[in-house]
Design a protein around this motif. Structure first.
Motif, PDB file in Angstrom:
ATOM      1  N   THR A   1       1.467  -1.069  -0.040  1.00  0.00           N
ATOM      2  CA  THR A   1       0.496   0.107  -0.072  1.00  0.00           C
ATOM      3  C   THR A   1       0.893   1.354   0.141  1.00  0.00           C
ATOM      4  O   THR A   1       1.540   1.633   0.889  1.00  0.00           O
ATOM      5  CB  THR A   1      -0.798  -0.042   1.767  1.00  0.00           C
ATOM      6  N   PRO A   2       0.432   1.603  -1.165  1.00  0.00           N
ATOM      7  CA  PRO A   2       0.125   1.384  -2.669  1.00  0.00           C
ATOM      8  C   PRO A   2       0.891   0.638  -2.967  1.00  0.00           C
ATOM      9  O   PRO A   2       2.182   0.687  -3.286  1.00  0.00           O
ATOM     10  CB  PRO A   2      -0.108   3.326  -2.961  1.00  0.00           C
ATOM     11  N   PRO A   3       0.500   0.412  -3.799  1.00  0.00           N
ATOM     12  CA  PRO A   3       1.160  -0.648  -4.916  1.00  0.00           C
ATOM     13  C   PRO A   3       1.903  -0.365  -5.880  1.00  0.00           C
ATOM     14  O   PRO A   3       1.607   1.078  -5.941  1.00  0.00           O
ATOM     15  CB  PRO A   3       0.045  -1.638  -5.629  1.00  0.00           C
ATOM     16  N   PRO A   4       3.079  -0.758  -6.441  1.00  0.00           N
ATOM     17  CA  PRO A   4       3.298  -0.316  -7.764  1.00  0.00           C
ATOM     18  C   PRO A   4       2.260  -0.539  -9.242  1.00  0.00           C
ATOM     19  O   PRO A   4       1.332  -0.612  -8.955  1.00  0.00           O
ATOM     20  CB  PRO A   4       4.866  -1.031  -8.975  1.00  0.00           C
ATOM     21  N   ASP A   5       3.067   1.151 -10.071  1.00  0.00           N
ATOM     22  CA  ASP A   5       2.070   1.267 -10.894  1.00  0.00           C
ATOM     23  C   ASP A   5       2.852   0.857 -12.079  1.00  0.00           C
ATOM     24  O   ASP A   5       2.599   1.177 -13.058  1.00  0.00           O
ATOM     25  CB  ASP A   5       1.375   2.370 -11.147  1.00  0.00           C
ATOM     26  N   ALA A   6       3.886   0.822 -11.908  1.00  0.00           N
ATOM     27  CA  ALA A   6       4.475  -0.368 -12.535  1.00  0.00           C
ATOM     28  C   ALA A   6       5.474  -1.251 -12.349  1.00  0.00           C
ATOM     29  O   ALA A   6       6.230  -1.045 -11.319  1.00  0.00           O
ATOM     30  CB  ALA A   6       5.045   1.041 -14.035  1.00  0.00           C
ATOM     31  N   ILE A   7       6.340  -2.153 -12.909  1.00  0.00           N
ATOM     32  CA  ILE A   7       6.900  -3.126 -12.863  1.00  0.00           C
ATOM     33  C   ILE A   7       8.052  -3.793 -13.397  1.00  0.00           C
ATOM     34  O   ILE A   7       7.147  -3.906 -15.093  1.00  0.00           O
ATOM     35  CB  ILE A   7       6.356  -4.324 -12.364  1.00  0.00           C
ATOM     36  N   PHE A   8       9.365  -3.611 -13.452  1.00  0.00           N
ATOM     37  CA  PHE A   8      10.480  -3.803 -14.311  1.00  0.00           C
ATOM     38  C   PHE A   8      10.759  -5.264 -13.688  1.00  0.00           C
ATOM     39  O   PHE A   8      11.458  -5.333 -12.515  1.00  0.00           O
ATOM     40  CB  PHE A   8      11.604  -2.842 -14.121  1.00  0.00           C
ATOM     41  N   CYS A   9      10.870  -6.010 -14.610  1.00  0.00           N
ATOM     42  CA  CYS A   9      11.422  -7.435 -14.835  1.00  0.00           C
ATOM     43  C   CYS A   9      12.560  -7.416 -15.447  1.00  0.00           C
ATOM     44  O   CYS A   9      12.478  -7.526 -16.428  1.00  0.00           O
ATOM     45  CB  CYS A   9      10.048  -8.956 -15.039  1.00  0.00           C
ATOM     46  N   HIS A  10      13.558  -8.172 -14.195  1.00  0.00           N
ATOM     47  CA  HIS A  10      14.735  -8.622 -15.013  1.00  0.00           C
ATOM     48  C   HIS A  10      14.973  -9.593 -16.541  1.00  0.00           C
ATOM     49  O   HIS A  10      15.649  -9.575 -17.045  1.00  0.00           O
ATOM     50  CB  HIS A  10      15.669  -9.156 -14.478  1.00  0.00           C
ATOM     51  N   ASN A  11      13.540 -10.354 -16.578  1.00  0.00           N
ATOM     52  CA  ASN A  11      13.327 -10.648 -17.861  1.00  0.00           C
ATOM     53  C   ASN A  11      12.153 -11.415 -18.224  1.00  0.00           C
ATOM     54  O   ASN A  11      10.811 -11.027 -17.513  1.00  0.00           O
ATOM     55  CB  ASN A  11      14.590 -12.757 -17.766  1.00  0.00           C
ATOM     56  N   ASP A  12      11.439 -12.405 -19.691  1.00  0.00           N
ATOM     57  CA  ASP A  12      10.367 -11.703 -20.601  1.00  0.00           C
ATOM     58  C   ASP A  12       9.635 -13.109 -19.126  1.00  0.00           C
ATOM     59  O   ASP A  12       8.492 -13.118 -18.848  1.00  0.00           O
ATOM     60  CB  ASP A  12      10.693 -12.267 -21.332  1.00  0.00           C
ATOM     61  N   ARG A  13      10.358 -14.153 -18.379  1.00  0.00           N
ATOM     62  CA  ARG A  13       9.166 -15.247 -18.360  1.00  0.00           C
ATOM     63  C   ARG A  13       9.163 -14.462 -16.534  1.00  0.00           C
ATOM     64  O   ARG A  13       7.849 -15.267 -16.502  1.00  0.00           O
ATOM     65  CB  ARG A  13       9.957 -16.032 -17.511  1.00  0.00           C
TER      66      ARG A  13
END
Length: 106
Positions: free
Chosen positions: A68-80
């Motif tokens: 709270t609050p949650p992220p509005d975007a997530i960057f992941c180190h890979n596609d899986r």
């Protein structure tokens, strides 16, 4: 991460890969530098570690999307892992990209 910021996101989380891999260290550093460059405060709860698997993306999303609050975007180190994040978001009824943006770097 710069792209997400340009799209108006300010609460950007990061799902890293294994800490002992140099490529993950570089990607994490790039994430941190982009936040700093745009004067965005780092929320330490927005960084979670995965292992490049779909399951670890689901686990990361379970944690991140309950904040709270949650992220509005997530960057992941890979596609899986990004696919795992999107799968969990869909289970929670979160509409991508309207409510959450997800990027996999792979």
């Amino acid at each position: 991460v710069n792209y997400l910021i340009q799209r108006g996101h300010h609460r950007i989380a990061c799902v890293t890969g294994p800490e002992d891999l140099a490529i993950c260290q570089y990607r994490r550093q790039g994430y941190l530098q982009a936040l700093q460059r745009h004067n965005l405060t780092l929320n330490p709860y927005f960084i979670t570690r995965g292992d490049f698997t779909f399951k670890s993306g689901i686990a990361a999303a379970k944690h991140l999307l309950t904040l709270t609050p949650p992220p509005d975007a997530i960057f992941c180190h890979n596609d899986r892992m990004a696919l795992g994040v999107m799968y969990r978001a869909k289970q929670l009824g979160i509409v991508i990209p309207r409510q959450l943006s997800v990027i996999g770097f792979d």
